[in-house]
Design a protein around this motif. Structure first.
Motif, PDB file in Angstrom:
ATOM      1  N   PRO A 130      50.877  69.565  40.374  1.00 58.25           N
ATOM      2  CA  PRO A 130      50.091  69.857  39.121  1.00 58.25           C
ATOM      3  C   PRO A 130      48.763  69.299  39.530  1.00 58.25           C
ATOM      4  CG  PRO A 130      52.018  67.988  38.604  1.00 58.25           C
ATOM      5  CD  PRO A 130      52.165  68.865  40.315  1.00 58.25           C
ATOM      6  N   GLU A 131      48.573  68.117  39.933  1.00 62.11           N
ATOM      7  CA  GLU A 131      47.472  67.451  39.897  1.00 62.11           C
ATOM      8  C   GLU A 131      46.357  68.259  40.738  1.00 62.11           C
ATOM      9  OE1 GLU A 131      44.442  64.600  38.883  1.00 62.11           O
ATOM     10  OE2 GLU A 131      46.477  65.247  38.333  1.00 62.11           O
ATOM     11  N   ILE A 132      46.904  68.962  41.875  1.00 61.81           N
ATOM     12  CA  ILE A 132      45.914  69.848  42.829  1.00 61.81           C
ATOM     13  C   ILE A 132      45.832  71.204  42.023  1.00 61.81           C
ATOM     14  CG2 ILE A 132      46.005  71.243  44.933  1.00 61.81           C
ATOM     15  CD1 ILE A 132      47.660  69.189  46.241  1.00 61.81           C
ATOM     16  N   ASP A 133      46.661  71.560  41.235  1.00 61.18           N
ATOM     17  CA  ASP A 133      46.433  72.731  40.575  1.00 61.18           C
ATOM     18  C   ASP A 133      45.344  72.708  39.504  1.00 61.18           C
ATOM     19  OD1 ASP A 133      48.361  74.084  42.151  1.00 61.18           O
ATOM     20  OD2 ASP A 133      49.863  73.825  40.722  1.00 61.18           O
ATOM     21  N   ARG A 134      45.500  71.488  38.991  1.00 56.39           N
ATOM     22  CA  ARG A 134      44.605  70.924  37.874  1.00 56.39           C
ATOM     23  C   ARG A 134      43.173  70.915  38.330  1.00 56.39           C
ATOM     24  NH1 ARG A 134      41.760  67.129  36.119  1.00 56.39           N
ATOM     25  NH2 ARG A 134      42.241  65.643  37.971  1.00 56.39           N
ATOM     26  N   ILE A 135      43.060  70.397  39.510  1.00 54.20           N
ATOM     27  CA  ILE A 135      41.633  70.230  40.094  1.00 54.20           C
ATOM     28  C   ILE A 135      41.165  71.665  40.488  1.00 54.20           C
ATOM     29  CG2 ILE A 135      40.199  69.416  41.919  1.00 54.20           C
ATOM     30  CD1 ILE A 135      42.302  67.128  42.106  1.00 54.20           C
ATOM     31  N   LEU A 136      41.850  72.312  40.912  1.00 54.53           N
ATOM     32  CA  LEU A 136      41.708  74.042  41.476  1.00 54.53           C
ATOM     33  C   LEU A 136      41.053  74.693  40.222  1.00 54.53           C
ATOM     34  CD1 LEU A 136      43.797  74.241  44.233  1.00 54.53           C
ATOM     35  CD2 LEU A 136      41.474  73.927  44.471  1.00 54.53           C
ATOM     36  N   LEU A 137      42.033  74.609  39.128  1.00 49.67           N
ATOM     37  CA  LEU A 137      41.895  75.275  37.990  1.00 49.67           C
ATOM     38  C   LEU A 137      40.516  74.996  37.154  1.00 49.67           C
ATOM     39  CD1 LEU A 137      45.505  75.796  36.562  1.00 49.67           C
ATOM     40  CD2 LEU A 137      44.026  77.712  37.485  1.00 49.67           C
ATOM     41  N   GLY A 138      40.205  73.647  37.415  1.00 45.71           N
ATOM     42  CA  GLY A 138      39.020  73.084  36.586  1.00 45.71           C
ATOM     43  C   GLY A 138      37.800  73.152  37.262  1.00 45.71           C
ATOM     44  N   MET A 139      37.604  73.673  38.627  1.00 42.66           N
ATOM     45  CA  MET A 139      36.520  73.522  39.329  1.00 42.66           C
ATOM     46  C   MET A 139      35.530  74.483  38.658  1.00 42.66           C
ATOM     47  SD  MET A 139      37.147  73.527  43.444  1.00 42.66           S
ATOM     48  CE  MET A 139      38.221  75.260  43.595  1.00 42.66           C
ATOM     49  N   PRO A 140      34.178  74.338  38.740  1.00 40.10           N
ATOM     50  CA  PRO A 140      33.408  73.319  39.537  1.00 40.10           C
ATOM     51  C   PRO A 140      33.724  71.795  38.826  1.00 40.10           C
ATOM     52  CG  PRO A 140      31.920  74.556  38.761  1.00 40.10           C
ATOM     53  CD  PRO A 140      33.298  75.148  38.022  1.00 40.10           C
TER      54      PRO A 140
END
Length: 535
Positions: free
Chosen positions: A376-386
């Motif tokens: 979930p943390e990786i997904d959160r970063i990718l979804l929240g880019m940039p």
């Protein structure tokens, strides 16, 4: 079959069913109710949603395929349900329609189905042959295929990939001498920046079709696809025979003005580096994401070219990426962290740090996906880019976050192995069910794919299944062959190839050893034919 009354009523009112030669005999709100209706009314065609209560659409499709094989099933799918639709097609769904249903597509589908019924009445054998996909189905399958390639899904057989690409009309992108370029196009609308704002699915659908139309007018080889895990974003692949400035000009003069005019929104475009060859597609795809991630935040348009953005620091070479992946595979958190210290040094600019951070994050994402770990943390970063990248502010925070993510992923894998390896065996069985048609499967390849020692894998598999991997795979192939032999349109040599046997004579020997009869004898028995009849 749909659990929403408005959808059912809308479908009934969409067209003149009688004029097309169809009559609506029943409707249902869930799968069990639908099965009862099918038993009672014996329809020719069934339209079903995927997500329904009690019994979902996938179970309904499977029941129909087993109990009512004459019924043609059509899936009604939302865009974010593409992964379910892919399974539906495997279960024998005739086709699928994308919500919201377009009258022209529904009419065209029904006319094609009616023609098939007419042909089948003239010649019963005609109805047994699979019909051509419509353009929407073909587009969906192409999207899924490209997404698997660029996201690093386990596809260890290059020739099998190329054959699949050729069937889908994508082989031009995979030729060794073909240069391609990926683009990212993100829509930014004021509603997304309001408190509690989220993606407007109808707006995104309009964006999707607008970009597709513009691409078709721009270049014949441009293709649009979407990753449901990355909201508001579309991906494009196009031949790289033109200079990147021509691509930049199209984005600036055509794409962005059209998004502003028709959708009243802004559009950010990331243009990736040109790459060639099957092995470099993923790197080319990632370069478009790197470019996009360097865009300004907020409600602003922008065009970023990877070659310019990474001119001073291209990140790191592929061998460094493989080194990181190997450290994760070896579950060596310390070596991974030491490598982070080398790659994310204080002498680098923030832009260089951001590029390297994302490359490392994609390595971690691939590792988690291969081991079927929740991330979930990786997904959160990718979804929240940039924004999520800019918020990290410096290399120290990036290193700390990546090291923590790697340590957690490695710990999860160790816990899985310590629990007896049941999850690994389950994943291997699923892999075999998906790839049994390949003749290249071996113990060594499985060990490499799932990052375990071959001897350990062999012992683990037999412990949990009671069979060696070879016995399991052979039984699986023979079971699939039994099903395929019931289709009189397939030759025995075709069945042999479709079930992973490179030699039809060897297939016949193994089949007779397993079943006590030759493939031809088995087919004749199942079809009720005279054993002397030739095929």
């Amino acid at each position: 079959m749909d659990d929403e009354v408005t959808i059912r009523e809308g479908l009934k009112a969409k067209i003149d069913w009688d004029a097309l030669g169809f009559a609506i005999c029943a409707e249902a709100a869930d799968g069990e109710e639908a099965l009862r209706a099918i038993e009672t009314h014996e329809p020719d065609v069934v339209f079903t949603d995927i997500r329904m209560p009690v019994m979902d659409g996938l179970r309904l499709l499977k029941e129909c395929a087993e109990r009512f094989p004459h019924v043609k099933t059509v899936v009604l799918s939302g865009y974010d349900e593409f992964s379910y639709a892919q399974v539906a097609l495997r279960y024998g769904a005739k086709d699928y329609l994308l919500k919201p249903i377009i009258r022209k597509e529904l009419t065209g589908l029904l006319e094609r189905i009616r023609r098939e019924f007419e042909e089948q009445r003239r010649d019963p054998r005609e109805g047994q042959a699979p019909s051509d996909w419509n353009e929407q189905t073909a587009h969906f399958l192409r999207e899924q295929f490209l997404l698997d390639l660029v996201k690093g899904a386990d596809r260890p057989f290059p020739e099998q990939i190329r054959e699949h690409a050729a069937r889908l009309g994508l082989d031009a992108y995979l030729a060794d001498d073909a240069k391609v370029r990926f683009l990212v196009a993100e829509i930014r609308h004021e509603s997304m920046y309001e408190p509690g704002g989220r993606r407007d699915d109808l707006l995104f659908l309009a964006f999707y079709y607008l970009v597709r139309e513009l691409c078709q007018e721009w270049r014949r080889d441009a293709f649009v696809f979407h990753d449901p895990a990355r909201r508001n974003m579309l991906h494009l692949i196009v031949g790289a025979d033109e200079d990147e400035r021509a691509v930049e000009a199209w984005a600036d003069r055509t794409l962005q003005p059209a998004v502003r005019r028709y959708l009243k929104a802004e559009c950010v475009v990331g243009i990736g580096s040109a790459v060639s060859g099957l092995g470099n597609l993923r790197e080319g795809f990632q370069s478009s994401l790197y470019a996009w991630s360097l865009s300004p935040s907020g409600l602003k348009s922008g065009i970023i070219l990877a070659d310019r953005a990474m001119k001073d620091d291209p990140g790191f070479p592929p061998q460094t990426e493989r080194k990181l992946a190997t450290q994760l595979q070896n579950l060596d958190a310390r070596a991974f962290e030491a490598c982070l210290n080398e790659l994310l040094g204080p002498e680098l600019s923030f832009r260089s740090l951001a590029v390297r951070f994302l490359k490392i994050l994609f390595v971690l994402e691939t590792f988690c996906r291969r081991h079927e770990l929740e991330s979930p943390e990786i997904d959160r970063i990718l979804l929240g880019m940039p924004d999520s990248v800019w918020q990290l502010q410096n290399g120290i925070r990036m290193k700390t976050l990546l090291a923590d993510l790697a340590a957690r992923a490695i710990r999860q894998v160790r816990e899985t192995q310590a629990s007896g390896g049941a999850e690994i065996v389950t994943a291997i069985k699923r892999y075999l069910h998906d790839n049994y048609a390949s003749s290249d499967i071996s113990l060594g390849l499985l060990a490499e794919t799932f990052h375990v020692n071959p001897t350990y894998l062999s012992e683990l598999f037999k412990k949990h299944t009671g069979e060696t991997y070879t016995e399991y795979l052979m039984n699986l192939r023979i079971d699939k062959a039994k099903t395929l032999l019931k289709d009189p349109l397939l030759r025995v040599v075709d069945v042999s190839e479709l079930t992973g046997f490179s030699n039809p004579n060897y297939f016949s020997i193994v089949f007779k050893k397993q079943t006590g009869m030759s493939p031809l004898e088995y087919r004749n028995r199942e079809l009720g034919r005279d054993g002397n009849r030739s095929i």
